[in-house]
Design an enzyme around this catalytic site. Structure first.
Site, mmCIF file in Angstrom:
data_model
loop_
_atom_site.group_PDB
_atom_site.id
_atom_site.type_symbol
_atom_site.label_atom_id
_atom_site.label_comp_id
_atom_site.label_asym_id
_atom_site.label_seq_id
_atom_site.Cartn_x
_atom_site.Cartn_y
_atom_site.Cartn_z
ATOM 1 N N GLU A 58 -12.154 12.564 8.340
ATOM 2 C CA GLU A 58 -11.347 13.761 8.047
ATOM 3 C C GLU A 58 -11.839 14.338 6.726
ATOM 4 O OE1 GLU A 58 -7.388 11.720 8.594
ATOM 5 O OE2 GLU A 58 -7.135 13.317 10.052
ATOM 6 N N ASN B 263 3.539 8.248 4.259
ATOM 7 C CA ASN B 263 3.156 8.098 2.845
ATOM 8 C C ASN B 263 2.612 9.383 2.213
ATOM 9 O OD1 ASN B 263 0.853 7.807 4.357
ATOM 10 N ND2 ASN B 263 0.023 6.093 3.185
ATOM 11 N N CYS C 86 -3.199 3.693 2.030
ATOM 12 C CA CYS C 86 -4.165 2.832 2.738
ATOM 13 C C CYS C 86 -5.415 2.575 1.912
ATOM 14 C CB CYS C 86 -4.517 3.443 4.091
ATOM 15 S SG CYS C 86 -5.023 5.151 3.934
ATOM 16 N N GLU D 213 -7.340 6.592 11.687
ATOM 17 C CA GLU D 213 -7.415 6.211 10.278
ATOM 18 C C GLU D 213 -6.333 5.155 10.088
ATOM 19 O OE1 GLU D 213 -6.731 5.545 6.863
ATOM 20 O OE2 GLU D 213 -6.025 7.577 6.463
#
Ligand code: ADP
Length: 459
Positions: A437, A131, A263, A229
């Protein structure tokens, strides 16, 4: 051979040879062999190399944007935005490389000094999704390399071209074979090679919760550190005291970004019942202004779903919701353009346990629920195994404070639809994973703490 298609047109845009197991193993060997030298470079040297990579990619931003648009389906405007976002990580970590500080601790022994140093954890393997084919890579690589780790990446099969182009520019900047490697092939097999190799000290993964759990189980045998993640199920809460113009703007941009395939996309939109009708009217008006098209144009447009699997999932979720009595207020079916295009859809009248509420939608679907009061909506918002991000719009300070404390998410975003840039710690709690991150927290994921006792001052 991996054939890459433009999801907007179905045409083939490139081919990449799949790596055999032996080739993947050889790339892992190179990643491990390069670690001693890369990790012992001065932080300033690593910083300069990262900066060169940043500048080389930036100089060719348009070529990257066009490739991203063709490979992933997002429009040029968004592709450029992703590149700026992704370059931001290289820039940030080129600086942060120089600031991996340790500590001195007041000694417990008169004749000793107590030091704490931070060392690169070792060779790292990364697995990334389709994505954000650019940003997902720069975010992981820049952090790892800044910390002194070497990295091998397996990008998603749908979008490997951006990864290989980034690798090409990395080589031009002086990031040598072994310091960064990219491999593609059978994901399961590559995952097993990465996780099974005791020399690989860390896995960083962005993708589905299912695959994240599988990789975590595979990592157990060698106790690798992980950053995960994973999926999200973001609540987006709008209270009656919110600035509705801003709430609608924030919602629509967060939801339609990358056709909802993000997400952190708002998955469950909770609107206080007194403003429900007005809010829906405004959302429909805002969505109606946005076109649906292939994205090689200057406008912001909603692109296609990335592949048939993603398309079929959106169709299934909406059809199930309809069958369960949901009201379709807009869209609700594949777009007349055909292919992988789906109409931006607004739905209401859903139950909290419907698949649309419990699964990550990953499509341009606004699923709207109403609520009565704060206590109720916080309980409902937290009723999910995920905990990546939660959004809320309210002008009340006290409520903002309560929401920031009570919403179960790694990131709580108040009065905005935008999560941020390289400077913030991105990541989740619960089954959305662990590790962060971005920001100075991000680099901590790639170092290990070493305590050094330096005794002997008496002799
Ligand atoms: P999505 O549904 O968004 O594609 P996935 O978790 O399936 O999410 O994919 C994210 C990344 O994980 C991709 O690079 C994919 O190839 C990889 N992947 C999928 N299955 C496995 C596996 N069994 N082992 C390792 N990587 C995998």
């Amino acid at each position: 051979m991996l054939i890459v298609y433009n999801p907007a047109t179905g045409e083939e845009i490139g081919r990449v040879a799949k790596y055999t197991s032996a080739e993947v193993r050889a790339a892992v060997d190179r990643t491990c062999a390069a670690f001693p030298e890369w990790s012992s470079k001065l932080a300033q040297e690593r910083s300069k190399i990262l900066r060169r990579w940043h500048d080389a990619v930036k100089a060719d931003k348009e070529a990257f944007a066009e490739l991203l648009c063709r490979e992933n389906g997002k429009c040029l405007t968004e592709a450029r935005g992703e590149i700026d976002y992704g370059l931001g990580f290289i820039e940030w970590y080129a600086e942060e490389a120089k600031r991996v500080y340790g500590d001195t601790i007041p000694t417990h022994d008169r004749n000793a000094n107590v030091l704490v140093t931070k060392e690169a954890i070792g060779p790292v393997a990364a697995i990334t999704p389709w994505n954000f084919p650019f940003m997902m890579i720069t975010r992981k690589v820049a952090t790892a390399l800044a910390a002194g780790c070497t990295m091998i990446i397996k990008p998603a099969e749908d979008t490997p071209l951006t990864a290989f182009k980034l690798l090409e520019y990395a080589r031009m900047a002086g990031i040598e074979p072994g310091v960064l490697e990219v491999v593609v092939g059978d994901p399961k097999e590559i995952g097993l090679i990465f996780t099974g190799d005791p020399r690989i000290r860390k896995i960083t993964f962005t993708g589905s919760t299912g695959v994240g759990k599988l990789l975590a189980a595979q990592c157990a045998a060698t106790l690798k550190k992980m950053t995960l993640e994973l999926g999200g199920n973001a609540p987006f809460i709008v209270f009656q005291d919110a600035n509705l113009d801003e709430a609608v703007k924030g919602l629509v941009s967060a939801k339609l970004r990358n056709c909802g395939q993000v997400c952190i996309s708002p998955n469950r939109i909770f609107v206080q019942h007194s403003i429900l009708e007005d809010f829906i009217k405004r959302v429909k008006a805002a969505v109606a202004k946005i076109g649906v098209d292939q994205g090689l144009c200057e406008d912001f447009v909603v692109g296609p779903l990335v592949n048939q699997l993603g398309f079929d999932k959106v169709v299934r979720l909406v059809e199930d919701a309809k069958a369960a009595g949901a009201k379709v207020l807009m869209g609700g079916k594949p777009h007349a353009k055909g292919g992988l295009f789906y109409e931006p859809t607004v739905l209401t009248g859903l139950q909290d346990d419907s698949p649309l509420a419990t699964e990550e939608i990953f499509g341009p679907v606004f699923a709207i629920y109403s609520f009565k009061d704060e206590e109720e909506v916080i309980t409902r918002a937290n009723q999910t195994e995920f905990g990546l991000v939660a959004y809320a719009f309210t002008s009340a300070l006290g409520r903002s404070l309560r929401l920031s404390r009570q919403l179960e998410a790694g990131m709580v975003i108040l009065n905005s639809g935008s999560v941020g840039t390289a400077s913030i710690p991105f990541g989740g709690i619960k089954q959305s994973g662990y590790g962060r991150e971005g920001s100075y927290y991000g680099i901590e994921e790639y170092v290990q703490v070493k305590y050094v006792l330096m005794a002997g001052a008496q002799f």
